[in-house]
Design a protein around this motif. Sequence first.
Motif, mmCIF file in Angstrom:
data_model
loop_
_atom_site.group_PDB
_atom_site.id
_atom_site.type_symbol
_atom_site.label_atom_id
_atom_site.label_comp_id
_atom_site.label_asym_id
_atom_site.label_seq_id
_atom_site.Cartn_x
_atom_site.Cartn_y
_atom_site.Cartn_z
ATOM 1 N N HIS A 158 -2.264 5.483 16.756
ATOM 2 C CA HIS A 158 -1.427 4.718 16.218
ATOM 3 C C HIS A 158 -0.614 4.202 16.758
ATOM 4 N N GLU A 210 -0.321 -0.792 10.177
ATOM 5 C CA GLU A 210 -0.576 0.782 10.316
ATOM 6 C C GLU A 210 -1.282 0.787 11.257
ATOM 7 N N ASP A 215 -8.994 -0.164 7.011
ATOM 8 C CA ASP A 215 -10.433 0.143 7.985
ATOM 9 C C ASP A 215 -10.575 -1.259 7.844
ATOM 10 N N ARG A 251 0.389 -1.267 0.183
ATOM 11 C CA ARG A 251 -0.554 0.673 -0.297
ATOM 12 C C ARG A 251 0.972 1.267 -0.069
ATOM 13 N N LYS A 285 -6.165 4.575 -0.465
ATOM 14 C CA LYS A 285 -8.018 4.508 0.558
ATOM 15 C C LYS A 285 -6.790 3.748 1.397
ATOM 16 N N PRO A 286 -7.590 4.089 2.893
ATOM 17 C CA PRO A 286 -6.890 3.331 3.869
ATOM 18 C C PRO A 286 -8.058 1.815 4.557
ATOM 19 N N ALA A 309 -5.827 0.277 9.324
ATOM 20 C CA ALA A 309 -5.562 1.553 7.978
ATOM 21 C C ALA A 309 -4.708 0.774 7.032
ATOM 22 N N GLY A 310 -3.341 -0.261 7.174
ATOM 23 C CA GLY A 310 -2.707 -0.317 6.045
ATOM 24 C C GLY A 310 -1.599 -1.799 6.474
ATOM 25 N N ARG A 316 -4.542 2.030 13.734
ATOM 26 C CA ARG A 316 -5.641 3.243 14.465
ATOM 27 C C ARG A 316 -6.971 3.136 14.678
#
Length: 108
Positions: A68, A85, A11, A3, A8-9, A98-99, A87
Amino acid sequence: MARTATDKPLDVPVQVRFTAKGVPLAVRYDGRIWAVAAEPVHWFSRADWWNTAKRAPVGCGDLVSVEHWQVQIRLTSTSALRTFELRRDPLSEQWLLAGITDAGVAAA
Protein backbone atom coordinates in the motif's frame (compact mmCIF):
# COMPACT_ATOMS: atom_id res chain seq x y z
CA MET A 1 -15.39 12.83 -4.18
CA ALA A 2 -14.73 11.77 -0.62
CA ARG A 3 -14.57 8.20 0.60
CA THR A 4 -14.90 6.78 4.07
CA ALA A 5 -13.45 3.60 5.47
CA THR A 6 -16.81 1.80 5.17
CA ASP A 7 -17.19 2.40 1.42
CA LYS A 8 -16.34 -0.33 -1.06
CA PRO A 9 -12.81 0.10 -2.49
CA LEU A 10 -12.62 1.67 -5.93
CA ASP A 11 -10.06 -0.80 -7.31
CA VAL A 12 -9.44 1.29 -10.44
CA PRO A 13 -6.24 0.38 -12.35
CA VAL A 14 -3.69 3.25 -12.38
CA GLN A 15 -0.13 3.74 -13.54
CA VAL A 16 2.40 4.82 -10.92
CA ARG A 17 5.80 6.39 -11.70
CA PHE A 18 8.45 5.79 -9.06
CA THR A 19 11.75 7.44 -8.17
CA ALA A 20 14.97 5.43 -8.43
CA LYS A 21 14.54 4.60 -4.72
CA GLY A 22 11.05 3.15 -5.29
CA VAL A 23 8.98 6.04 -3.92
CA PRO A 24 5.88 7.18 -5.87
CA LEU A 25 6.46 10.32 -7.91
CA ALA A 26 3.25 10.58 -9.97
CA VAL A 27 -0.01 8.72 -10.62
CA ARG A 28 -1.82 8.53 -13.96
CA TYR A 29 -5.55 8.39 -13.21
CA ASP A 30 -8.60 9.39 -15.24
CA GLY A 31 -6.42 10.47 -18.18
CA ARG A 32 -4.43 12.93 -16.05
CA ILE A 33 -1.07 12.87 -14.32
CA TRP A 34 -1.23 13.70 -10.62
CA ALA A 35 2.07 14.75 -9.00
CA VAL A 36 2.93 13.57 -5.50
CA ALA A 37 3.09 16.69 -3.32
CA ALA A 38 4.07 15.33 0.11
CA GLU A 39 6.03 12.46 1.64
CA PRO A 40 4.11 9.23 0.86
CA VAL A 41 3.24 6.66 3.53
CA HIS A 42 4.12 3.03 2.77
CA TRP A 43 2.90 -0.16 4.46
CA PHE A 44 2.01 -3.78 3.86
CA SER A 45 -1.06 -5.76 4.88
CA ARG A 46 -1.89 -9.44 4.56
CA ALA A 47 -4.32 -10.79 1.97
CA ASP A 48 -7.14 -12.94 3.29
CA TRP A 49 -5.77 -15.99 1.52
CA TRP A 50 -8.20 -18.29 3.29
CA ASN A 51 -11.10 -16.57 1.44
CA THR A 52 -9.59 -16.81 -2.05
CA ALA A 53 -9.46 -19.67 -4.47
CA LYS A 54 -5.93 -18.76 -5.57
CA ARG A 55 -3.50 -21.64 -5.71
CA ALA A 56 0.19 -21.45 -6.45
CA PRO A 57 3.06 -23.89 -6.74
CA VAL A 58 5.50 -24.22 -3.88
CA GLY A 59 8.30 -21.66 -4.01
CA CYS A 60 6.56 -19.15 -6.30
CA GLY A 61 6.94 -16.24 -3.86
CA ASP A 62 4.99 -14.18 -1.37
CA LEU A 63 1.25 -14.68 -1.90
CA VAL A 64 -0.06 -12.76 1.09
CA SER A 65 1.73 -9.36 1.30
CA VAL A 66 -0.41 -6.58 -0.15
CA GLU A 67 1.60 -3.39 -0.76
CA HIS A 68 0.00 0.00 0.00
CA TRP A 69 0.96 3.63 -0.56
CA GLN A 70 -0.95 6.67 0.67
CA VAL A 71 0.02 9.68 -1.42
CA GLN A 72 -1.08 13.31 -1.35
CA ILE A 73 -1.31 14.47 -4.93
CA ARG A 74 -2.34 17.47 -7.03
CA LEU A 75 -2.73 18.31 -10.71
CA THR A 76 -0.93 21.67 -10.59
CA SER A 77 1.02 23.59 -7.97
CA THR A 78 -2.12 25.57 -7.10
CA SER A 79 -4.61 22.65 -7.12
CA ALA A 80 -6.18 21.37 -3.94
CA LEU A 81 -4.54 18.31 -2.41
CA ARG A 82 -6.22 14.94 -2.72
CA THR A 83 -5.19 11.74 -0.99
CA PHE A 84 -4.98 8.56 -3.03
CA GLU A 85 -4.64 5.15 -1.46
CA LEU A 86 -2.86 2.78 -3.83
CA ARG A 87 -2.71 -0.99 -3.53
CA ARG A 88 -0.84 -3.76 -5.32
CA ASP A 89 -1.85 -7.33 -4.69
CA PRO A 90 0.70 -10.14 -4.33
CA LEU A 91 2.18 -11.39 -7.60
CA SER A 92 0.62 -8.50 -9.54
CA GLU A 93 2.38 -5.68 -11.34
CA GLN A 94 -0.85 -3.62 -11.59
CA TRP A 95 -1.45 -0.83 -9.09
CA LEU A 96 -5.05 -0.15 -8.06
CA LEU A 97 -6.55 3.08 -6.76
CA ALA A 98 -8.30 1.82 -3.64
CA GLY A 99 -9.70 5.16 -2.49
CA ILE A 100 -9.70 8.94 -2.79
CA THR A 101 -10.11 11.49 -0.03
CA ASP A 102 -10.35 15.19 -0.80
CA ALA A 103 -8.42 17.71 1.32
CA GLY A 104 -10.43 19.07 4.21
CA VAL A 105 -12.58 15.93 4.47
CA ALA A 106 -11.83 13.88 7.57
CA ALA A 107 -11.40 10.19 6.85
CA ALA A 108 -13.24 7.80 9.13
